[in-house]
Design a protein around this motif. Structure first.
Motif, PDB file in Angstrom:
ATOM      1  N   GLY A 280     -10.204  14.466  -0.398  1.00 44.42           N
ATOM      2  CA  GLY A 280      -8.951  13.893  -0.345  1.00 44.42           C
ATOM      3  C   GLY A 280      -8.473  13.515  -1.827  1.00 44.42           C
ATOM      4  N   GLY A 281      -7.319  13.133  -1.955  1.00 41.74           N
ATOM      5  CA  GLY A 281      -6.674  12.613  -3.299  1.00 41.74           C
ATOM      6  C   GLY A 281      -6.583  11.316  -3.746  1.00 41.74           C
ATOM      7  N   GLY A 282      -5.310  10.843  -3.812  1.00 43.88           N
ATOM      8  CA  GLY A 282      -5.032   9.477  -4.065  1.00 43.88           C
ATOM      9  C   GLY A 282      -4.626   8.812  -2.805  1.00 43.88           C
ATOM     10  N   ALA A 283      -4.917   7.453  -2.727  1.00 46.46           N
ATOM     11  CA  ALA A 283      -4.487   6.884  -1.661  1.00 46.46           C
ATOM     12  C   ALA A 283      -3.019   6.096  -2.026  1.00 46.46           C
ATOM     13  CB  ALA A 283      -5.467   5.732  -1.268  1.00 46.46           C
ATOM     14  N   PRO A 284      -2.128   5.780  -1.025  1.00 40.09           N
ATOM     15  CA  PRO A 284      -1.052   5.283  -1.368  1.00 40.09           C
ATOM     16  C   PRO A 284      -1.137   3.607  -1.912  1.00 40.09           C
ATOM     17  CG  PRO A 284      -1.151   5.403   1.016  1.00 40.09           C
ATOM     18  CD  PRO A 284      -2.367   6.181   0.254  1.00 40.09           C
ATOM     19  N   SER A 285      -0.043   3.196  -2.423  1.00 36.21           N
ATOM     20  CA  SER A 285      -0.203   1.845  -2.670  1.00 36.21           C
ATOM     21  C   SER A 285      -0.191   0.955  -1.441  1.00 36.21           C
ATOM     22  CB  SER A 285       0.551   1.212  -3.848  1.00 36.21           C
ATOM     23  OG  SER A 285       1.873   1.554  -3.321  1.00 36.21           O
TER      24      SER A 285
ATOM     25  N   LYS B 251      -9.131  -6.182  -9.979  1.00 34.07           N
ATOM     26  CA  LYS B 251      -8.153  -7.076  -9.459  1.00 34.07           C
ATOM     27  C   LYS B 251      -7.734  -6.951  -7.991  1.00 34.07           C
ATOM     28  CE  LYS B 251      -6.632  -7.541 -13.968  1.00 34.07           C
ATOM     29  NZ  LYS B 251      -7.372  -8.821 -14.395  1.00 34.07           N
ATOM     30  N   ALA B 252      -7.550  -7.940  -7.240  1.00 35.01           N
ATOM     31  CA  ALA B 252      -7.230  -7.941  -5.884  1.00 35.01           C
ATOM     32  C   ALA B 252      -5.427  -7.754  -5.795  1.00 35.01           C
ATOM     33  CB  ALA B 252      -7.335  -9.200  -5.201  1.00 35.01           C
ATOM     34  N   ASP B 253      -5.159  -6.785  -4.966  1.00 32.17           N
ATOM     35  CA  ASP B 253      -3.967  -6.464  -4.907  1.00 32.17           C
ATOM     36  C   ASP B 253      -3.008  -7.293  -3.583  1.00 32.17           C
ATOM     37  OD1 ASP B 253      -1.324  -5.308  -4.559  1.00 32.17           O
ATOM     38  OD2 ASP B 253      -1.761  -3.100  -4.551  1.00 32.17           O
ATOM     39  N   ALA B 254      -2.240  -7.873  -3.973  1.00 27.65           N
ATOM     40  CA  ALA B 254      -1.688  -8.908  -2.662  1.00 27.65           C
ATOM     41  C   ALA B 254      -1.132  -8.159  -1.646  1.00 27.65           C
ATOM     42  CB  ALA B 254      -0.549  -9.795  -3.523  1.00 27.65           C
TER      43      ALA B 254
ATOM     44  N   ILE C  92     -12.405  -8.893  -2.972  1.00 32.10           N
ATOM     45  CA  ILE C  92     -12.398  -8.970  -4.605  1.00 32.10           C
ATOM     46  C   ILE C  92     -12.003 -10.226  -5.062  1.00 32.10           C
ATOM     47  CG2 ILE C  92     -11.125  -7.931  -6.562  1.00 32.10           C
ATOM     48  CD1 ILE C  92     -11.282  -5.307  -5.321  1.00 32.10           C
ATOM     49  N   ALA C  93     -10.864 -10.580  -4.258  1.00 32.52           N
ATOM     50  CA  ALA C  93     -10.289 -12.079  -4.413  1.00 32.52           C
ATOM     51  C   ALA C  93     -11.035 -13.251  -4.412  1.00 32.52           C
ATOM     52  CB  ALA C  93      -8.973 -12.337  -3.785  1.00 32.52           C
TER      53      ALA C  93
END
Length: 830
Positions: free
Chosen positions: A655-660, A760-763, A680-681
């Protein structure tokens, strides 16, 4: 790549790599924020066991965490190398303390490296090295110049087994803190540091530490300093002289019916001299001084005394009061003399009952008579509470203690018979030790000039290593002519070096500052280094050091700040006191025979598994119960993580990059990403609060989710799985650094995990598709429903009312009110 985890080879590989590349070296970098993380440095007593390791594992996890969060983290190590145990052990083993100490340092250094502790070894110090104790002597010299270091004759705590004097703080329940031998009083000359001149500042500054230090430690220091506000009062002695007493209750002066002196008081023998009681008093004084001070003054101990045959006059009412010598009075408290008010002090009451002395009530508790005198046998105990003053001349009728104290002190000062005063429990610190293995005191005694400190240019005064130890156990330098004979630095005449050495706590009271510039020969610390690195941001160590080491370190730092050497008046911003490691119901120690050898654990389970168990088994501030099943479980977890990651290396390359965020992901893939970012949080927050056990629990839950992940062929699944793995090994890196670095390399990662940024956790990645709502009827749990996070109040109410478990509790009832707590619960009031 094999999924067999050869931890022995992996840990050796990374240990050697970190050493070859000097990975943990730290330099001053003013473009980056610093974080100074320090564990209390160890005494090199031999081999480390797992009980020792806990302190250093906690510190290392924090240091690595801070570095990965962008801090320039100073994490040094050294050795508290002087002291009695080294000398005694060396003598018992027919060795030299220097060789014994150096051999132990080499062994413990090897063990620290085996466990992967991230020390900057270029900053290593040992207090027994002349390059270090030169600056201990320099600090003494500065204190000498300022009048803080002085010599006097005094009664001191003497340990016959150790052949040395002990500070008050080193006497525990009447015994030597090192060898547990009974301690006796002995009068001798010695060197002292006037810590009492700093008592008020040390006490007041405790308020500044309340957000970073455990409350228990602050209370212990406050009680040890022991500030008492009261009055000093002069009692004229019949026939000449004055006895000055300190009292916290000047409002009870009219009830002072006798005076008690400490046996060590200079007037104790003088008052009885030439009287028929002289022999009796001499015997009492001699015997009492030989007793253990702690035991003789303990609550419940028998009150003993001897009458001097002399009287003093109470300055408030002019009455003559007998002067006694009592075993419960300490020379260190106040002036070594107390006014005794038996009606309002239980100790004085017991003494008065025993020796048939007058008891006079001067504070009324509501049940007592107002007679000016009352027979001792009419009272069952002293009244120590508050109340109106009675039988107190013009002060009779004052309503409470505070009013009485204020008015009486004003009277004392107005008539020049006393004054308001503050007294402290803490005494000046006696630093003279009559042993060999310690830093020499840099003083030459001259018959003409007195004690003269050695000039800075002649420091250090070297402790001779080529010595013979006498069978008596006394210090070999006490009679070593080549060391003793010296020229007076002031007049050039013949002089004698001081042969006492310094208390080892002198060396440990400033070592944290030396780490900033450990090899500097022209100053104790470079100003730029001090301004950048100091003070210590996080200190880690045992609660047993709450008074001795921590108080002395605060005293030294305030002095060094006063003379412009260090930037902060306090040495440690935050303090973490870790609990003990317990095995078989007792603290792990060699003396109890319950130690678990560190090398044995490293060979059987590996450094990472040992570190993991130590951090997981209990919160850091609580005691940790060692058990073999626990470390076996930690070992299985380490192997499980290794196996899961290595078996998916090829898969993660797809695969490549995952979406946000979570959009475009299947439910299973979105759930895994959600778990990753929630972990992570959670771990980030727990680490910042030193909750390593819950951090590890969260990581274990995450591993469960990863191993049960089955949607590997779904779109973006390889990318999200790799993201989870990368987060996993990064979160584990401060705990299992060898494993994490090995897996990072296997994944094709570049550089050391030490410098890898903390995730860093992504909300957006933690948003829930559904949330659980608790349903209550009249406050009682009746059901649970799941709804969309964006569900309105009406939609939540509809889902709850239609839930099969809730319906029976609403049928046939009138709903009077509906209370909705968004995202949490709904309550129907019926």
């Amino acid at each position: 790549m094999s999924d067999f985890y050869d931890f022995e080879a992996v840990e050796a590989k990374w240990r050697n790599k970190w050493a070859d590349e000097n990975t943990h070296k730290v330099v001053r970098d003013e473009s980056r924020p610093k974080f100074y993380l320090l564990e209390m440095f160890p005494y090199p007593s031999g081999k480390l066991h797992v009980g020792h390791l806990r302190n250093y594992t906690i510190g290392d996890a924090l240091a690595r965490f801070k570095t990965m969060n962008g801090f320039n983290t100073l994490h040094p190590i050294g050795w508290d190398a002087f002291g009695l145990p080294a000398e005694n052990a060396a003598i018992n083993n027919k060795s030299h303390p220097h060789k014994w100490t150096m051999d132990n340092i080499a062994e413990m250094r090897r063990q620290f490296k085996i466990m992967g502790i991230s020390y900057d070894w270029d900053r290593e110090v040992a207090t027994c090295h002349p390059g270090y104790y030169k600056w201990t002597q320099w600090i003494f010299a500065r204190m000498f110049d300022e009048g803080l270091a002085y010599r006097k004759k005094s009664f001191v705590n003497w340990c016959e087994s150790c052949h040395t004097v002990l500070a008050n703080e080193q006497v525990i329940d009447g015994a030597c803190w090192r060898c547990d031998t009974k301690v006796y009083q002995q009068e001798r000359d010695g060197w002292f540091l006037a810590i009492t001149r700093y008592a008020e500042r040390l006490l007041d500054a405790l308020d500044e530490l309340k957000d970073g230090w455990p409350e228990r430690v602050l209370v212990m220091q406050k009680n040890w300093i022991g500030r008492s506000v009261g009055a000093e009062v002069d009692f004229p002695v019949e026939g000449g002289g004055t006895i000055r007493v300190f009292t916290t209750r000047p409002d009870t002066l009219y009830g002072a019916t006798f005076i008690c002196l400490a046996p060590e008081h200079p007037m104790s023998l003088a008052l009885a001299k030439g009287t028929e009681l002289e022999g009796e008093v001499e015997t009492f004084v001699r015997e009492t001084i030989g007793e253990d001070r702690i035991a003789r003054t303990a609550e419940g101990a028998e009150k003993k005394g001897a009458f001097t045959g002399r009287y003093a006059r109470n300055p408030m009412n002019g009455e003559l009061v007998p002067i006694w010598i009592a075993n419960f009075v300490l020379i260190e408290y106040g002036h070594g003399a107390i006014m005794s008010v038996p009606a309002h002090d239980q100790r004085d009451f017991d003494f008065a009952i025993k020796y048939d002395l007058l008891v006079r009530i001067v504070i009324r508790n509501g049940d007592q008579e107002d007679s000016s005198q009352i027979a001792a046998e009419a009272m069952q105990s002293a009244y120590e509470g508050d109340g109106a003053m009675v039988n107190s001349g013009p002060f009779t009728g004052l309503h409470n203690r505070n009013e009485g104290i204020e008015k009486v002190i004003a009277h004392l000062e107005r008539n020049k018979i006393g004054e308001k005063s503050v007294n402290y429990r803490i005494r000046d610190w006696g630093i003279s030790r009559q042993r060999y293995w310690g830093a020499p005191i840099p003083v030459v005694h001259c018959a003409k000039c007195g004690p003269v400190r050695v000039p800075d240019k002649d420091l250090p005064v070297i402790l001779p290593l080529d010595v013979e130890f006498p069978e008596s156990g006394k210090s070999p330098i006490a009679e070593l002519e080549s060391f003793i004979n010296a020229k007076c630095p002031k007049c050039g005449g013949p002089g004698k070096r001081e042969t006492d050495t310094m208390d080892t706590f002198m060396c440990s009271s400033w070592y944290f500052a030396r780490y900033a510039s450990p090899r500097l020969d022209t100053a104790m610390v470079d100003k730029k280094d001090a301004d950048y690195f100091l003070p210590v941001d996080q200190y880690v160590g045992g609660i047993e050091h709450a008074i001795l080491h921590l108080l002395y370190a605060r005293f030294f730092t305030r002095f060094l700040h006063d003379i412009g050497v260090v930037p902060s008046p306090e040495p440690f911003r935050r303090l973490l006191t870790q609990g003990m490691v317990v095995k078989d119901g007792a603290k792990m120690s060699k003396s109890k025979g319950n130690v678990v050898p560190l090398d044995e654990m490293a060979v059987k389970y590996g450094a990472d598994a040992t570190r993991l168990f130590i951090l997981f088994a209990a919160p850091p501030e609580r005691d940790l119960e060692w058990n073999d099943a626990g470390i076996e479980g930690a070992s299985r977890f380490v192997n499980r993580v290794h196996r899961m990651v290595t078996s998916n290396i090829d898969y993660m390359k797809k695969g490549g990059g995952a979406p946000s965020g979570l959009e475009g992901l299947s439910k299973e893939v979105a759930d895994l990403r959600r778990v990753t970012h929630k972990t992570i949080a959670r771990v980030s927050g727990d680490f910042a609060r030193f909750q390593f056990n819950t951090s590890i629990a969260a990581v274990m839950e995450m591993v469960n989710a990863m191993t049960s992940f089955e949607a590997k062929e779904a779109q973006f699944a390889p990318e999200v799985f790799r993201e989870a793995v990368e987060a996993l090994i990064t979160l584990l890196s401060p705990i299992t650094p060898h494993l994490s670095n090995e897996l990072w390399e296997a994944m094709g990662g570049k550089g050391s995990m030490r410098t890898k940024a903390w995730p860093k956790a992504d909300a957006d990645c933690m948003k829930e598709d559904e949330i659980l709502i608790i349903v209550q009827v009249n406050g009682k749990l009746r059901g649970r429903v799941t709804v969309s996070p964006s569900a309105s109040k009406e939609e939540i109410e509809s889902a709850a009312m239609n839930d099969e478990k809730v319906k029976p509790h609403l049928e046939g009832k009138q709903v009077k009110k509906v209370i909705v707590a968004p995202g949490k619960l709904i309550n129907f009031v019926v």
